[in-house]
Design a protein around this motif. Structure first.
Motif, short mmCIF file in Angstrom:
data_model
loop_
_atom_site.label_atom_id
_atom_site.label_comp_id
_atom_site.label_asym_id
_atom_site.label_seq_id
_atom_site.Cartn_x
_atom_site.Cartn_y
_atom_site.Cartn_z
N PHE A 221 -15.49 -19.76 25.81
CA PHE A 221 -14.90 -20.97 25.24
C PHE A 221 -14.51 -20.63 23.80
CE2 PHE A 221 -18.12 -22.00 28.35
CZ PHE A 221 -17.42 -22.80 29.25
N ASN A 222 -13.29 -20.09 23.64
CA ASN A 222 -12.87 -19.67 22.31
C ASN A 222 -11.65 -20.41 21.79
OD1 ASN A 222 -11.03 -18.48 24.00
ND2 ASN A 222 -11.17 -16.45 23.10
N VAL A 223 -11.22 -21.43 22.49
CA VAL A 223 -10.11 -22.25 22.02
C VAL A 223 -10.70 -23.40 21.21
CG1 VAL A 223 -8.16 -23.70 22.70
CG2 VAL A 223 -8.69 -21.63 23.99
N ASN A 224 -10.29 -23.48 19.96
CA ASN A 224 -10.80 -24.50 19.03
C ASN A 224 -12.32 -24.47 18.90
OD1 ASN A 224 -8.15 -25.45 18.60
ND2 ASN A 224 -8.28 -26.75 20.39
N ALA A 225 -12.91 -23.31 19.06
CA ALA A 225 -14.37 -23.18 18.91
C ALA A 225 -14.73 -23.46 17.46
CB ALA A 225 -14.83 -21.80 19.34
N ALA A 226 -15.58 -24.45 17.25
CA ALA A 226 -15.92 -24.87 15.89
C ALA A 226 -17.20 -25.67 15.91
CB ALA A 226 -14.78 -25.69 15.30
N ALA A 227 -17.65 -26.02 14.72
CA ALA A 227 -18.80 -26.90 14.54
C ALA A 227 -18.42 -27.95 13.51
CB ALA A 227 -20.02 -26.12 14.08
N ALA A 228 -18.97 -29.12 13.69
CA ALA A 228 -18.75 -30.21 12.73
C ALA A 228 -20.09 -30.73 12.25
CB ALA A 228 -17.95 -31.33 13.40
N LYS A 229 -20.19 -30.96 10.97
CA LYS A 229 -21.41 -31.51 10.36
C LYS A 229 -21.14 -32.95 9.96
CE LYS A 229 -24.42 -30.95 6.35
NZ LYS A 229 -24.63 -30.21 5.08
N TYR B 196 -14.27 -16.67 16.66
CA TYR B 196 -15.15 -17.82 16.90
C TYR B 196 -15.17 -18.15 18.39
CZ TYR B 196 -14.76 -18.09 11.89
OH TYR B 196 -14.78 -17.78 10.55
N PHE B 197 -16.36 -18.39 18.93
CA PHE B 197 -16.49 -18.51 20.39
C PHE B 197 -17.83 -19.13 20.77
CE2 PHE B 197 -18.23 -14.53 18.93
CZ PHE B 197 -19.48 -14.51 19.53
N LEU B 198 -17.88 -19.57 22.00
CA LEU B 198 -19.11 -19.83 22.75
C LEU B 198 -18.95 -19.01 24.02
CD1 LEU B 198 -18.36 -22.82 21.36
CD2 LEU B 198 -20.42 -23.42 22.57
N LYS B 199 -19.94 -18.22 24.40
CA LYS B 199 -19.90 -17.43 25.62
C LYS B 199 -21.21 -17.64 26.35
CE LYS B 199 -17.18 -13.65 23.63
NZ LYS B 199 -17.16 -12.22 23.31
N CYS B 200 -21.15 -17.64 27.68
CA CYS B 200 -22.37 -17.76 28.46
C CYS B 200 -22.07 -17.45 29.93
CB CYS B 200 -22.96 -19.17 28.34
SG CYS B 200 -21.90 -20.48 28.98
N LYS B 201 -23.12 -17.46 30.71
CA LYS B 201 -22.99 -17.43 32.17
C LYS B 201 -23.36 -18.83 32.64
CE LYS B 201 -24.06 -12.58 33.12
NZ LYS B 201 -22.98 -12.13 33.97
N ILE B 202 -22.54 -19.36 33.52
CA ILE B 202 -22.82 -20.66 34.13
C ILE B 202 -22.93 -20.41 35.62
CG2 ILE B 202 -22.03 -23.02 34.53
CD1 ILE B 202 -20.61 -22.88 31.84
N GLY B 203 -24.15 -20.56 36.15
CA GLY B 203 -24.38 -20.23 37.55
C GLY B 203 -24.08 -18.77 37.85
N GLY B 204 -24.29 -17.89 36.88
CA GLY B 204 -24.05 -16.46 37.06
C GLY B 204 -22.62 -16.02 36.81
N VAL B 205 -21.71 -16.95 36.47
CA VAL B 205 -20.31 -16.62 36.23
C VAL B 205 -20.05 -16.59 34.72
CG1 VAL B 205 -17.91 -17.35 36.60
CG2 VAL B 205 -19.62 -17.69 38.40
N ASP B 206 -19.46 -15.49 34.23
CA ASP B 206 -19.14 -15.38 32.81
C ASP B 206 -18.10 -16.40 32.40
OD1 ASP B 206 -20.85 -13.23 32.14
OD2 ASP B 206 -19.39 -11.77 32.88
N LYS B 207 -18.35 -17.08 31.28
CA LYS B 207 -17.42 -18.07 30.74
C LYS B 207 -17.26 -17.81 29.25
CE LYS B 207 -17.01 -20.82 34.41
NZ LYS B 207 -15.76 -21.32 34.95
#
Length: 177
Positions: free
Chosen positions: A47-55, A34-45
């Motif tokens: 976010f896989n610590v406690n990656a989750a969704a809440a309804k 489980y993760f969120l991954k992206c580039k922020i300003g061209g830098v790879d990031k």
């Protein structure tokens, strides 16, 4: 009976040890799965610590889904990424933009670059040329997956404040119950 208790302690301790190891492995597997991954300003990031969704049911036919993740497990590091969508329509796969003119849903994104100062946190700001948007590609009872991108702005009243371009975003998160 006393002999049974004495002989049972090693077995009980072994069971507790095995159970605790299983929990650690589960957390490590979640961080890889489980993760969120992206580039922020061209830098790879990532976010896989406690990656989750809440309804959440907000009442009045409005449902909210919040997706979030941290960059590192260090409690003193606040770097995190998240977004929320509140819907008054059925939640389906597809693309949702912060600039959608309907009132069927509300969308917001946020990026904390590791600060406790609200004026240094990036948030969606209704940019017409590069709006924050999410495409949900999979919605199940246990996971949400998709992509995201757009422009986030420093939380400031200054119209010339800093911004961050989010690109190549992708996520797969466990839906908490």
């Amino acid at each position: 009976m006393k002999k049974y208790l004495v002989n049972g302690w090693p077995v009980l301790l072994l069971l507790i040890f095995v159970a605790s190891c299983g929990k650690e492995k589960s957390v490590e597997e979640d961080q890889g799965q489980y993760f969120l991954k992206c580039k922020i300003g061209g830098v790879d990031k990532t976010f896989n610590v406690n990656a989750a969704a809440a309804k959440s049911d907000l009442g009045g036919g409005i449902t909210s889904y919040s997706v979030f993740g941290k960059a590192v497990a260090d409690a003193s590091n606040y770097e995190s990424m998240g977004f929320t969508i509140q819907l008054s329509i059925p939640f389906n796969t597809g693309t949702y933009k912060e600039t959608d003119p309907t009132t069927d849903y509300f969308l917001a994104g946020i990026y904390n670059p590791n600060t406790t100062e609200a004026t240094k946190i990036f948030a969606s700001g209704y940019d017409d040329t590069n709006p924050f948007q999410i495409t949900f590609t999979e919605i199940t009872a246990t996971t949400l997956s998709g992509t995201f991108k757009g422009k986030l702005f420093i939380n400031s009243t200054d119209p010339n404040s800093d911004s961050a371009i989010i690109s190549n975003g992708q996520f797969k998160v466990k839906l908490q119950k």
